[in-house]
Design an enzyme around this catalytic site. Structure first.
Site, PDB file in Angstrom:
ATOM      1  N   HIS A  66       0.845  -1.191   0.000  1.00  0.00           N
ATOM      2  CA  HIS A  66       0.000   0.000   0.000  1.00  0.00           C
ATOM      3  C   HIS A  66       0.883   1.245   0.000  1.00  0.00           C
ATOM      4  CE1 HIS A  66      -3.974  -1.873   1.621  1.00  0.00           C
ATOM      5  NE2 HIS A  66      -3.388  -2.639   0.717  1.00  0.00           N
ATOM      6  N   GLU A  68       1.057   3.805   1.894  1.00  0.00           N
ATOM      7  CA  GLU A  68       1.626   4.184   3.187  1.00  0.00           C
ATOM      8  C   GLU A  68       2.884   3.385   3.510  1.00  0.00           C
ATOM      9  OE1 GLU A  68      -2.943   4.619   3.647  1.00  0.00           O
ATOM     10  OE2 GLU A  68      -1.553   3.342   2.551  1.00  0.00           O
ATOM     11  N   CYS A  96      -6.483   2.062   5.363  1.00  0.00           N
ATOM     12  CA  CYS A  96      -7.214   0.828   5.653  1.00  0.00           C
ATOM     13  C   CYS A  96      -6.849   0.361   7.060  1.00  0.00           C
ATOM     14  CB  CYS A  96      -6.871  -0.245   4.620  1.00  0.00           C
ATOM     15  SG  CYS A  96      -5.194  -0.890   4.776  1.00  0.00           S
ATOM     16  N   CYS A  99      -3.081  -0.452   7.399  1.00  0.00           N
ATOM     17  CA  CYS A  99      -2.210   0.719   7.417  1.00  0.00           C
ATOM     18  C   CYS A  99      -2.425   1.560   8.673  1.00  0.00           C
ATOM     19  CB  CYS A  99      -2.432   1.553   6.166  1.00  0.00           C
ATOM     20  SG  CYS A  99      -1.865   0.722   4.661  1.00  0.00           S
TER      21      CYS A  99
END
Length: 190
Positions: A66, A68, A96, A99
Protein backbone atom coordinates in the site's frame (compact mmCIF):
# COMPACT_ATOMS: atom_id res chain seq x y z
CA UNK A 1 -19.98 47.12 5.40
CA UNK A 2 -20.02 43.88 3.41
CA UNK A 3 -17.23 41.39 4.09
CA UNK A 4 -15.01 40.43 1.18
CA UNK A 5 -12.83 37.37 0.86
CA UNK A 6 -9.17 38.20 1.22
CA UNK A 7 -6.80 35.54 -0.05
CA UNK A 8 -4.23 36.84 2.41
CA UNK A 9 -6.48 35.44 5.16
CA UNK A 10 -5.47 31.91 4.16
CA UNK A 11 -3.02 30.77 6.79
CA UNK A 12 0.37 29.32 5.99
CA UNK A 13 -0.77 26.13 7.69
CA UNK A 14 -3.80 25.86 5.36
CA UNK A 15 -1.56 26.50 2.37
CA UNK A 16 0.85 23.77 3.53
CA UNK A 17 -1.96 21.25 4.01
CA UNK A 18 -3.25 22.01 0.51
CA UNK A 19 0.23 21.72 -0.99
CA UNK A 20 1.00 18.38 0.64
CA UNK A 21 -2.41 16.90 -0.20
CA UNK A 22 -1.93 17.95 -3.83
CA UNK A 23 1.39 16.07 -3.80
CA UNK A 24 -0.44 12.99 -2.51
CA UNK A 25 -3.01 13.41 -5.30
CA UNK A 26 -0.16 13.52 -7.85
CA UNK A 27 1.08 10.19 -6.46
CA UNK A 28 -2.46 8.84 -6.79
CA UNK A 29 -2.50 10.00 -10.41
CA UNK A 30 0.78 8.13 -11.02
CA UNK A 31 -0.79 5.00 -9.52
CA UNK A 32 -3.79 5.38 -11.83
CA UNK A 33 -1.51 5.68 -14.85
CA UNK A 34 0.23 2.47 -13.71
CA UNK A 35 -3.14 0.64 -13.45
CA UNK A 36 -2.92 0.52 -9.67
CA UNK A 37 -5.69 1.52 -7.28
CA UNK A 38 -5.06 5.29 -7.25
CA UNK A 39 -4.00 5.87 -3.68
CA UNK A 40 -1.05 8.15 -3.14
CA UNK A 41 0.60 9.64 -0.09
CA UNK A 42 3.46 11.74 1.20
CA UNK A 43 5.16 11.84 4.58
CA UNK A 44 6.10 15.31 5.85
CA UNK A 45 8.81 15.91 8.45
CA UNK A 46 9.86 19.46 9.39
CA UNK A 47 7.90 20.88 6.47
CA UNK A 48 9.65 18.66 3.91
CA UNK A 49 8.43 15.60 2.03
CA UNK A 50 10.62 12.76 3.24
CA UNK A 51 8.73 9.85 1.72
CA UNK A 52 6.12 9.27 -0.94
CA UNK A 53 4.26 6.25 -2.14
CA UNK A 54 1.54 4.90 -4.33
CA UNK A 55 -0.20 1.56 -4.31
CA UNK A 56 1.81 -1.22 -5.93
CA UNK A 57 -0.38 -4.23 -5.18
CA UNK A 58 -1.25 -5.15 -8.79
CA UNK A 59 2.27 -4.95 -10.21
CA UNK A 60 3.97 -6.62 -7.25
CA UNK A 61 1.12 -9.10 -6.64
CA UNK A 62 1.65 -8.29 -2.96
CA UNK A 63 -1.40 -7.12 -1.00
CA UNK A 64 0.74 -5.30 1.56
CA UNK A 65 2.29 -2.88 -0.95
CA UNK A 66 0.00 0.00 0.00
CA UNK A 67 1.04 3.61 -0.54
CA UNK A 68 1.63 4.18 3.19
CA UNK A 69 4.03 1.24 3.52
CA UNK A 70 6.00 2.32 0.46
CA UNK A 71 6.30 5.90 1.76
CA UNK A 72 7.45 4.69 5.18
CA UNK A 73 10.00 2.37 3.59
CA UNK A 74 11.34 5.27 1.53
CA UNK A 75 11.54 7.57 4.56
CA UNK A 76 13.36 5.00 6.68
CA UNK A 77 16.14 4.79 4.10
CA UNK A 78 17.36 8.25 5.16
CA UNK A 79 15.69 9.01 8.52
CA UNK A 80 15.56 7.15 11.85
CA UNK A 81 12.29 5.53 12.84
CA UNK A 82 11.97 7.98 15.74
CA UNK A 83 11.31 10.80 13.25
CA UNK A 84 7.92 9.26 12.50
CA UNK A 85 6.77 10.65 15.89
CA UNK A 86 7.12 14.13 14.33
CA UNK A 87 5.89 13.21 10.85
CA UNK A 88 2.50 13.81 9.23
CA UNK A 89 0.94 11.60 6.56
CA UNK A 90 -1.13 13.03 3.70
CA UNK A 91 -3.00 10.32 1.82
CA UNK A 92 -5.75 10.43 -0.79
CA UNK A 93 -7.91 7.74 0.85
CA UNK A 94 -8.46 7.00 4.53
CA UNK A 95 -5.90 4.38 5.62
CA UNK A 96 -7.21 0.83 5.65
CA UNK A 97 -7.26 -1.23 8.83
CA UNK A 98 -3.80 -2.68 8.10
CA UNK A 99 -2.21 0.72 7.42
CA UNK A 100 -3.99 2.48 10.30
CA UNK A 101 -2.63 -0.14 12.68
CA UNK A 102 0.90 0.20 11.33
CA UNK A 103 0.73 4.00 11.57
CA UNK A 104 -0.28 3.66 15.21
CA UNK A 105 2.59 1.30 15.92
CA UNK A 106 5.01 3.69 14.19
CA UNK A 107 3.47 6.48 16.29
CA UNK A 108 2.83 8.81 13.36
CA UNK A 109 2.06 12.37 14.51
CA UNK A 110 -1.10 12.98 12.41
CA UNK A 111 -2.96 11.75 9.33
CA UNK A 112 -4.70 13.92 6.75
CA UNK A 113 -6.79 12.17 4.11
CA UNK A 114 -8.99 12.98 1.14
CA UNK A 115 -11.96 10.61 1.13
CA UNK A 116 -13.16 7.95 3.51
CA UNK A 117 -12.87 4.22 2.95
CA UNK A 118 -16.28 2.72 3.76
CA UNK A 119 -15.15 -0.86 3.16
CA UNK A 120 -11.77 -1.07 4.89
CA UNK A 121 -11.26 2.24 6.70
CA UNK A 122 -9.21 2.05 9.85
CA UNK A 123 -9.53 5.65 11.05
CA UNK A 124 -13.26 6.08 11.49
CA UNK A 125 -15.25 4.67 8.57
CA UNK A 126 -15.15 1.04 9.74
CA UNK A 127 -12.82 0.92 12.74
CA UNK A 128 -11.10 3.65 14.74
CA UNK A 129 -7.67 2.15 15.21
CA UNK A 130 -6.14 5.62 15.46
CA UNK A 131 -7.96 6.36 18.71
CA UNK A 132 -9.15 3.14 20.36
CA UNK A 133 -7.79 2.00 23.69
CA UNK A 134 -4.51 0.31 22.90
CA UNK A 135 -0.91 0.22 24.02
CA UNK A 136 0.37 2.67 21.39
CA UNK A 137 -0.43 6.38 21.56
CA UNK A 138 -3.39 7.56 19.46
CA UNK A 139 -2.94 9.97 16.56
CA UNK A 140 -5.30 12.65 15.27
CA UNK A 141 -7.00 12.24 11.89
CA UNK A 142 -8.34 14.98 9.62
CA UNK A 143 -10.45 13.91 6.66
CA UNK A 144 -11.98 15.63 3.68
CA UNK A 145 -8.97 17.46 2.21
CA UNK A 146 -9.54 17.55 -1.56
CA UNK A 147 -12.15 14.87 -1.00
CA UNK A 148 -13.85 15.22 -4.38
CA UNK A 149 -10.54 15.01 -6.23
CA UNK A 150 -9.66 11.82 -4.33
CA UNK A 151 -13.06 10.32 -5.12
CA UNK A 152 -12.68 11.20 -8.82
CA UNK A 153 -9.34 9.35 -8.95
CA UNK A 154 -11.06 6.25 -7.59
CA UNK A 155 -14.03 6.60 -9.92
CA UNK A 156 -11.68 6.89 -12.90
CA UNK A 157 -9.97 3.67 -11.80
CA UNK A 158 -13.11 1.65 -11.09
CA UNK A 159 -14.68 2.49 -14.44
CA UNK A 160 -11.74 0.78 -16.22
CA UNK A 161 -11.49 -2.88 -17.11
CA UNK A 162 -9.36 -4.83 -14.63
CA UNK A 163 -8.03 -7.93 -16.33
CA UNK A 164 -6.28 -9.03 -13.13
CA UNK A 165 -9.51 -9.17 -11.12
CA UNK A 166 -10.49 -12.69 -9.95
CA UNK A 167 -13.88 -12.27 -11.67
CA UNK A 168 -13.55 -9.42 -14.18
CA UNK A 169 -16.80 -7.56 -14.80
CA UNK A 170 -17.47 -6.00 -18.19
CA UNK A 171 -17.44 -2.21 -17.87
CA UNK A 172 -17.61 -1.08 -21.49
CA UNK A 173 -20.94 0.71 -21.10
CA UNK A 174 -20.11 2.47 -17.83
CA UNK A 175 -19.81 6.23 -17.75
CA UNK A 176 -17.70 8.24 -15.36
CA UNK A 177 -19.93 9.78 -12.70
CA UNK A 178 -18.71 13.34 -12.15
CA UNK A 179 -21.68 14.44 -10.04
CA UNK A 180 -21.58 15.09 -6.34
CA UNK A 181 -25.23 16.16 -6.24
CA UNK A 182 -27.00 15.21 -3.03
CA UNK A 183 -23.63 14.27 -1.55
CA UNK A 184 -23.75 15.04 2.15
CA UNK A 185 -21.02 12.95 3.72
CA UNK A 186 -20.46 10.51 0.92
CA UNK A 187 -17.60 8.22 1.69
CA UNK A 188 -18.65 6.19 -1.32
CA UNK A 189 -16.56 6.41 -4.43
CA UNK A 190 -18.21 3.95 -6.80
Amino acid sequence: MEATHNFLDVSQEDYNHAYFMKQALLMGEKALQANETPVGCVLVYNGQIVGSGMNDTNKSMNGTRHAEFIAIQQMLQSHPRSHLHSTDLYVTVEPCVMCASALRQYQIRAVYFGCGNERFGGTGSVLSLHSDHAIDSPYPVYGGLFRKEAIMLLRRFYIQENEKAPKPRPKKNRELNTSFEGDTEGFDYM
